[in-house]
Motif scaffolding. Structure first.
Motif, PDB file in Angstrom:
ATOM      1  N   LYS A  48      -5.740   2.561  -2.754  1.00  0.00           N
ATOM      2  CA  LYS A  48      -4.961   1.962  -1.674  1.00  0.00           C
ATOM      3  C   LYS A  48      -3.484   2.122  -2.044  1.00  0.00           C
ATOM      4  CE  LYS A  48      -8.115  -0.216   0.940  1.00  0.00           C
ATOM      5  NZ  LYS A  48      -8.283   0.103   2.366  1.00  0.00           N
ATOM      6  N   THR A  49      -2.769   2.957  -1.283  1.00  0.00           N
ATOM      7  CA  THR A  49      -1.374   3.202  -1.663  1.00  0.00           C
ATOM      8  C   THR A  49      -0.390   2.343  -0.879  1.00  0.00           C
ATOM      9  OG1 THR A  49      -1.027   4.952  -0.044  1.00  0.00           O
ATOM     10  CG2 THR A  49      -1.954   5.608  -2.171  1.00  0.00           C
ATOM     11  N   LYS A  50      -0.811   1.804   0.251  1.00  0.00           N
ATOM     12  CA  LYS A  50       0.092   0.977   1.054  1.00  0.00           C
ATOM     13  C   LYS A  50       0.070  -0.446   0.511  1.00  0.00           C
ATOM     14  CE  LYS A  50       0.747   4.182   4.342  1.00  0.00           C
ATOM     15  NZ  LYS A  50       0.133   5.316   3.641  1.00  0.00           N
ATOM     16  N   ASP A  51       1.256  -1.029   0.428  1.00  0.00           N
ATOM     17  CA  ASP A  51       1.337  -2.335  -0.205  1.00  0.00           C
ATOM     18  C   ASP A  51       1.049  -3.471   0.769  1.00  0.00           C
ATOM     19  OD1 ASP A  51       1.474  -3.486  -2.610  1.00  0.00           O
ATOM     20  OD2 ASP A  51       3.651  -3.704  -2.680  1.00  0.00           O
ATOM     21  N   LYS A  52      -0.082  -3.412   1.440  1.00  0.00           N
ATOM     22  CA  LYS A  52      -0.429  -4.499   2.351  1.00  0.00           C
ATOM     23  C   LYS A  52      -1.089  -5.621   1.558  1.00  0.00           C
ATOM     24  CE  LYS A  52      -1.154  -1.609   6.402  1.00  0.00           C
ATOM     25  NZ  LYS A  52      -2.211  -0.830   7.050  1.00  0.00           N
ATOM     26  N   PRO A  53      -0.673  -6.866   1.834  1.00  0.00           N
ATOM     27  CA  PRO A  53      -1.213  -7.975   1.046  1.00  0.00           C
ATOM     28  C   PRO A  53      -2.737  -8.066   1.110  1.00  0.00           C
ATOM     29  CG  PRO A  53       0.168  -8.760   2.874  1.00  0.00           C
ATOM     30  CD  PRO A  53       0.343  -7.297   2.805  1.00  0.00           C
ATOM     31  N   GLU A  54      -3.314  -7.734   2.281  1.00  0.00           N
ATOM     32  CA  GLU A  54      -4.773  -7.879   2.395  1.00  0.00           C
ATOM     33  C   GLU A  54      -5.527  -6.840   1.561  1.00  0.00           C
ATOM     34  OE1 GLU A  54      -2.661  -7.148   4.809  1.00  0.00           O
ATOM     35  OE2 GLU A  54      -3.496  -5.765   6.289  1.00  0.00           O
ATOM     36  N   HIS A  55      -4.801  -5.866   1.040  1.00  0.00           N
ATOM     37  CA  HIS A  55      -5.452  -4.869   0.185  1.00  0.00           C
ATOM     38  C   HIS A  55      -5.468  -5.272  -1.277  1.00  0.00           C
ATOM     39  CE1 HIS A  55      -4.643  -1.488   3.315  1.00  0.00           C
ATOM     40  NE2 HIS A  55      -5.660  -2.262   3.642  1.00  0.00           N
ATOM     41  N   LYS A  56      -4.744  -6.324  -1.595  1.00  0.00           N
ATOM     42  CA  LYS A  56      -4.646  -6.739  -2.996  1.00  0.00           C
ATOM     43  C   LYS A  56      -5.191  -8.151  -3.141  1.00  0.00           C
ATOM     44  CE  LYS A  56      -2.369  -3.053  -4.303  1.00  0.00           C
ATOM     45  NZ  LYS A  56      -3.058  -2.022  -5.001  1.00  0.00           N
ATOM     46  N   LEU A  57      -5.659  -8.464  -4.325  1.00  0.00           N
ATOM     47  CA  LEU A  57      -6.064  -9.836  -4.613  1.00  0.00           C
ATOM     48  C   LEU A  57      -4.818 -10.648  -4.910  1.00  0.00           C
ATOM     49  CD1 LEU A  57      -9.007  -8.944  -6.987  1.00  0.00           C
ATOM     50  CD2 LEU A  57      -9.220  -9.949  -4.711  1.00  0.00           C
TER      51      LEU A  57
END
Ligand code: BES
Ligand code: MN
Ligand code: ZN
Length: 497
Positions: free
Chosen positions: A141-150
């Motif tokens: 996941k290269t886009k820094d979207k919050p829902e992609h990260k814990l």
């Protein structure tokens, strides 16, 4: 995620989870907050659905006790709160925190009447469960979207006697990295994780004292492993036999051998699979992934046991040089196999890996894990793995281990009438029977033909449990790492001094 155990503070702050037992019974902390706040918690629950059943939650904002947000956490009836249930609670807390985007959360462990666990054990299991749930394969996941990260980074578990909790947790901690390693291996796409790369990643276990050896195609050819090699024959990627040794038990004790199916991608070969869902076959190395994670765990906690692991790593591809239906190949055991269906490749690589394990290590027991058949999913769905064994003691040990750590098994039958179905006209056996009937059983019968006299053997078909479309309290959806804790528990409870 960082975990800390601490004694009860004077006041709480931030996001705080407190226990409520079945039938809305506030335990000590919730009760104290409720009375301080003049019954506000009781009123907030009102006629809502929250009853305090295991794993239920209710969020209450701006309540007193110092907490900014209070999470009422249902712990159910006291006697239901065993180690697995406590891990589940930790998982629920982690999931809620991530869903809300919180960075830190505190869980308050009040004594729970009726539970066989001490508060320290409950606290440690909650921490383990939260860690296991707090996993995401987000490497691509290269886009820094919050829902992609814990979001969750810090868990504080408040408990009377945090030193006890720390001690228990220290014993459980190696589980986390082992399970994560397996989930990473299983999640990786097949363009990244092919046999050589799998073996390279397994070499990291040498740091823990595991002896890691990797045989290439030339060495396997010398050993006569033509059935295994036939499967990888249509692939540009070289097949590998990964051999791991952890010999930390009594010198005179024969090892337990763990065997894993490592088909890094299964197209079906010339018996090509249909396109729909074929991408799932990147996780056809789930058995090898679990066995590797189990070795990491066994070594990570310095088990006083002798354990060897053999993973057969291949890629099953159609190609000008690929194996054809009807080909006859000779196994390391000397037995010949007619390959009727190149998509029944798991048994082909496993038979040579099992024979190698027995010749080389003379194991007292041999447990093999594989995503072997779609038929086991028809039989058992996604709740249990299929267990096939020539030994009731070993079966019972596996079932007991599995039910304690939440990786369940169901024993399936074997027998001479099933065995007969894989007799071949031209060779000693064929790799599939005529129909699809009892497909998981005939696959197991094939494997059993490569079990030597006196070896307790179990085959575990994990096709239905290696990957989860929905996840559970301690497992996000995706790679489950089923088998890592099962095999470790089997060793801990039965083969360790
Ligand atoms: N890797 C598959 C089994 C599988 C299917 C695992 C679905 C996970 C999810 C295995 O190699 C396979 O293709 N088995 C065939 C056997 C058949 C050709 C006798 C199957 O199950 O259809
Ligand atoms: Mn296949
Ligand atoms: Zn397969």
């Amino acid at each position: 995620m960082k975990v800390e155990f601490s004694a009860f503070p004077k006041a709480f702050s931030g996001n705080v989870a407190v226990f409520v037992a079945a039938e809305k019974q506030f335990l000590a902390t919730a009760n104290a907050i409720d009375s301080q706040a003049g019954g506000a918690l009781t009123r907030a629950l009102g006629a809502g659905r929250f009853t305090g059943a295991t794993g239920q939650t209710a969020t209450i904002l701006g309540q007193s006790g110092g907490a900014d947000r209070l999470l009422l956490l249902g712990v159910g009836k006291g006697r239901e709160l065993d180690a697995r249930a406590a891990e589940g609670l930790g998982g629920v807390v982690a999931a809620e925190a991530n869903a809300a985007g919180h960075k830190a959360v505190t869980v308050v462990v009040d004594p729970v009447k009726g539970s066989r666990l001490t508060p320290g054990q409950i606290a440690a299991r909650i921490a383990l469960g939260a860690q296991l749930r707090n996993y995401r394969f987000d490497r691509y996941k290269t886009k820094d979207k919050p829902e992609h990260k814990l979001s969750l980074e810090q868990l504080t578990v408040v408990v009377a006697g945090p030193a006890d909790a720390r001690k228990v947790y220290a014993q459980l901690e190696p589980t986390i990295d082992a399970v994560f390693m397996t989930r990473d291996l299983v999640s990786e796409p097949a363009n990244v994780l092919y046999p050589v790369e799998f073996a390279r990643r397994a070499r990291e276990l040498t740091k823990l004292g595991v002896k890691v050896e990797v045989l290439g195609e030339a060495e396997m050819k010398k050993l006569g492993m033509h059935v295994l090699l036939g499967v990888g024959q249509g692939s540009e990627r070289e097949s590998q036999l990964l051999v791991m040794r952890w010999m930390n038990g009594p010198k005179d004790q024969a090892p337990v051998a763990l065997i894993g199916k490592g088909v890094c991608f299964d197209t079906g070969g010339i018996s090509l699979k249909p396109a729909g869902g074929m991408e799932d076959m990147k996780w056809d190395m789930g058995g090898a992934g679990a066995v590797t994670g189990a070795m990491k765990l066994i070594a990570g906690r310095k088990a006083k046991a002798n354990v060897v692991a053999i993973c057969a790593l291949v890629e099953n591809m159609p190609d000008g040089n690929a194996q054809r239906p009807g080909d006859v190949v000779k196994s390391m055991s000397g037995q010949t196999v007619e390959v009727i269906n190149t998509d029944a490749e798991g048994r082909l690589i496993l038979c040579d890996a099992m024979w190698y394990a027995q010749e080389k290590f003379k194991p007292q027991a041999m447990v093999e894990l594989s995503t072997l058949t779609g038929a086991i999913i028809i039989s058992l769905g996604h709740e249990r793995a299929g267990l096939f064994s020539n030994n009731t003691q070993l079966s019972n040990r596996l079932r007991a281990a599995g039910s304690q750590i939440g990786e369940k098994l169901w024993r399936m039958p074997l027998g001479p009438k099933y065995d007969k179905l894989i007799d071949s006209e031209i060779a000693d056996m064929k790799n599939v029977s005529n129909g699809r009937d009892g497909g998981s059983i005939t696959a197991a019968q094939f494997l059993q033909r490569f079990v030597q006299e006196g070896v307790a053997w179990a085959h575990i078909d994990i096709a239905g449990v290696a990957w989860s479309g929905k996840g559970d309290n301690t497992t996000p959806k995706g790679a489950t790492a089923y088998g890592v804790r099962l095999l470790d528990k089997l060793i801990a409870d039965n083969y360790e001094r």
